[in-house]
Enzyme design. Structure first.
Site, short mmCIF file in Angstrom:
data_model
loop_
_atom_site.label_atom_id
_atom_site.label_comp_id
_atom_site.label_asym_id
_atom_site.label_seq_id
_atom_site.Cartn_x
_atom_site.Cartn_y
_atom_site.Cartn_z
N LYS A 140 1.03 -1.25 0.05
CA LYS A 140 -0.05 0.00 0.02
C LYS A 140 0.77 1.28 -0.04
O LYS A 140 1.57 1.52 0.94
CB LYS A 140 -0.79 -0.14 1.44
CG LYS A 140 -2.18 0.83 1.28
CD LYS A 140 -1.98 2.50 0.90
CE LYS A 140 -1.91 3.16 2.25
NZ LYS A 140 -1.61 4.51 1.93
N GLY A 142 -0.44 2.79 13.37
CA GLY A 142 -0.14 1.31 13.70
C GLY A 142 -1.18 0.66 14.78
O GLY A 142 -1.34 -0.45 14.31
N GLU A 196 5.98 -0.40 13.38
CA GLU A 196 7.13 0.28 14.02
C GLU A 196 6.65 1.71 14.22
O GLU A 196 6.38 2.50 13.25
CB GLU A 196 8.62 0.41 13.26
CG GLU A 196 9.50 1.04 13.92
CD GLU A 196 10.51 1.59 12.75
OE1 GLU A 196 10.89 0.91 11.93
OE2 GLU A 196 10.96 2.92 13.12
N CYS A 239 13.11 7.64 13.28
CA CYS A 239 12.36 7.13 14.43
C CYS A 239 13.68 6.98 15.43
O CYS A 239 13.08 6.73 16.52
CB CYS A 239 11.89 5.75 14.01
SG CYS A 239 12.80 4.87 12.65
N GLU A 294 6.36 10.89 21.45
CA GLU A 294 7.20 11.37 20.39
C GLU A 294 6.77 12.40 19.71
O GLU A 294 5.53 12.74 19.29
CB GLU A 294 7.34 10.31 19.26
CG GLU A 294 8.23 10.35 18.41
CD GLU A 294 8.05 9.40 17.01
OE1 GLU A 294 9.14 8.90 16.41
OE2 GLU A 294 6.89 9.08 16.68
#
Ligand code: NAP
Length: 527
Positions: free
Chosen positions: A184, A246, A265, A302, A393
């Protein structure tokens, strides 16, 4: 190279009939031609049917065929040449040198997995030969190998448009494991996705593999991405992106009649621990390296160092002064998408407004649209302890320094952290004893622990772990970077008393694939 905006479904290239998406210039927000047609649910069904039909043939391809396929993809990506880099620069705002390096990493990963496939150790072949004379009961003949899980859905990452997208680490490791892949495409870089997708599609043809080995879909909404996760023929997924995205996919995956693993992740703030002797002896040097790591790629990694713990005192004051001066001199940088830049600026504003958080520095003002300014904040251990929002984050070049009164408090704060991709310790020899005290707590919540460095810069190799406990990833038992990533897409199958004629080659008596095998528990190297 002319872009078509087409979906790649097996051997077909068709314009999707479910709305369109356009890439936008990362720096201006202006639309870039052409339009990409969104897949319909029928397109999704066709891609899944082809992938399922391909699975049994593709997973039994021999090591040379599969390795050559991965190498062919790598070569075809190189052969696209500068068109790929230029399109990717426009769509991502990332500079040429970064993208050329990322292309090198992408083809290097594919070639590494070709070596992994040829080597065959990933099959994990084990043989417990029959013992018909054993008393009181004879022992059966048991043989074990690993096979691919089935078709895998891959969601390309915005921040690695090459190395973690259409032919990135998730795709390379799934294909190496013997799993067909349906990607995707990330809506931020559809043109880059088509160019790479066509390279894979052509490699499938050149290597005479079943057409369903690979498909690429564009999604004008969320139905196709979610439909992929829900489709009964998809057996696993790889994802890199936001925690919200996620989690949404993980929830769909567990709600299926047959739940599947989603290797997502998601978010990590990558704590940096400054120990007293290192801080005293090299504080300003560490500050310079810290800011270089923080602002690399506009902080859109990340593994970005988003949190620093250090014992309060004059040495920490000097560190903060040096880091703040470096941040203040940092040019604003174009971010991956206007939306990511907006999310970044909102998060920075939220952090600055938290109680007992002070803004130590902001980077230089933007000189063009959609640029993010780096940010450095300082707070106390007490404020950090009481405020979970400070652990969230911020995707971009923002970091929070926490003044801790003692190393005991530092340890207590480490124990309060969520799972992390990396933790970095800055230590001199005189700090070793204190560092040793922290290691068990760091091991429990970190995928990669490093000394006197920063987590940005992820080596692709055999001993790399790019993973970690939730929420850094959905499954801390795995890595998405390095050769071990193949194990996410494998499962063991045991064969009891099968006649030689029915055994797979990996387990036949005369070891025709020349594999290292564990015979009766002892590793026997192929000669
Ligand atoms: P994202 O919004 O999570 O999107 C990642 C991919 O998942 C995209 O293909 C997206 O589709 C799809 N997706 C997201 N939510 C979905 C849902 N509910 N259902 C179905 N599909 C869904 O991540 P992003 O666009 O890359 O960046 C946004 C934020 O993600 C950043 O601000 C940052 O916080 C975080 N991020 C983190 C990392 C990391 O490594 N930790 C890396 C990149 C981004 P569309 O393409 O249609 O949007």
């Amino acid at each position: 190279m002319q872009l078509s905006g087409n979906l790649l479904i097996g051997r077909q290239s068709v314009f999707g009939g479910n709305g369109t998406i356009h890439a936008v210039h990362a720096s201006t927000g202006a639309a870039i031609e052409p339009a990409f047609g969104g897949a319909t649910l029928d397109d999704l069904d066709r891609a899944c049917a082809l992938a399922w039909a391909a699975f049994d043939t593709y997973r039994e391809t021999g090591p040379d065929v599969r390795a050559r396929f991965l190498e062919t993809i790598a070569q075809k990506i190189v052969d696209i040449g500068d068109d790929l880099i230029e399109r990717c620069m426009a769509e991502s705002g990332l500079p040429r040198t970064r993208l050329e390096g990322e292309r090198g990493r992408t083809v290097g990963q594919l070639r590494m997995f070709a070596d992994v496939v040829r080597d065959g150790d990933y099959i994990g072949a084990r043989v417990d030969p029959a013992q018909p004379e054993r008393k009181p009961l004879p022992r059966v003949d048991l043989r074990l190998r690993h096979i691919g899980l089935g078709p895998v859905a891959v969601f390309g990452a915005s921040n690695f448009p090459l190395a973690f997208s259409v032919a990135g680490g998730d795709t390379a490791s799934a294909l190496a494991a013997g799993c067909p892949v349906i990607v995707k495409a990330h809506s931020a870089h559809p043109g880059t996705s088509e160019l790479v997708g066509r390279a894979i599609q052509q490699a499938v043809v050149d290597c005479a593999l079943p057409e369903g080995t690979f498909s690429l879909l564009f999604d004008s909404g969320r139905d196709v991405g979610q439909g992929l996760i829900k489709d009964h023929r998809i057996k696993a997924a790889g994802f890199t992106g936001s925690r919200g995205g996620g989690m949404a996919l993980m929830q769909l995956a567990v709600a299926r009649p047959e739940p599947i693993p989603v290797y997502a992740e998601m978010s990590s703030i990558n704590p940096v621990l400054l120990f007293p002797h290192a801080l005293k002896n090299r504080g300003e040097t560490i500050a310079g390296a810290f800011v270089s790591s923080l602002v690399l790629g506009a902080g859109q990694f990340c593994t970005n160092p988003g949190l620093v713990f250090a014992v309060d005192g004059p040495e920490l004051d000097a560190f903060i002064r040096a880091a703040a001066a470096a941040v203040e001199n940092t040019a604003a940088q174009t971010m991956l998408t206007p939306g990511i830049r907006r999310a970044y600026e909102n998060a920075v504003e939220r952090t600055g407004a938290q109680e007992a958080v002070t803004t130590a520095a902001r980077g230089l003002d933007p000189t063009a649209g959609h640029q993010g300014r780096s940010a450095l904040f300082v707070t106390s251990a007490e404020a950090f302890r009481g405020n979970p929002a400070l652990q969230e984050e911020t995707f971009g070049a923002s970091s929070l320094i926490v003044r801790v009164p003692t190393l005991d408090v530092m340890l207590e704060l480490i124990e309060s952290l969520e799972g992390q991709l990396t933790s970095a310790l800055h230590i001199d020899e005189a700090d070793y004893a204190d560092a040793r005290r922290m290691l068990p707590a760091l091991e429990r919540r970190t995928g990669r622990i490093l000394v006197n460095g920063f987590g940005t810069g992820v080596e692709v190799g055999h001993a790399m772990v790019h993973g970690g406990p939730y929420p850094s990833t959905a499954d801390g038992r795995s890595t998405s970077v390095g050769s071990l990533a193949i194990h996410r897409f494998l499962r063991p199958v045991s064969y009891q008393d099968l006649p030689e004629a029915l055994l797979p080659d990996a387990l036949k008596r005369d070891n025709p694939l020349g594999l290292n095998r564990r015979i009766d528990g002892k590793l026997r190297l192929a000669t």
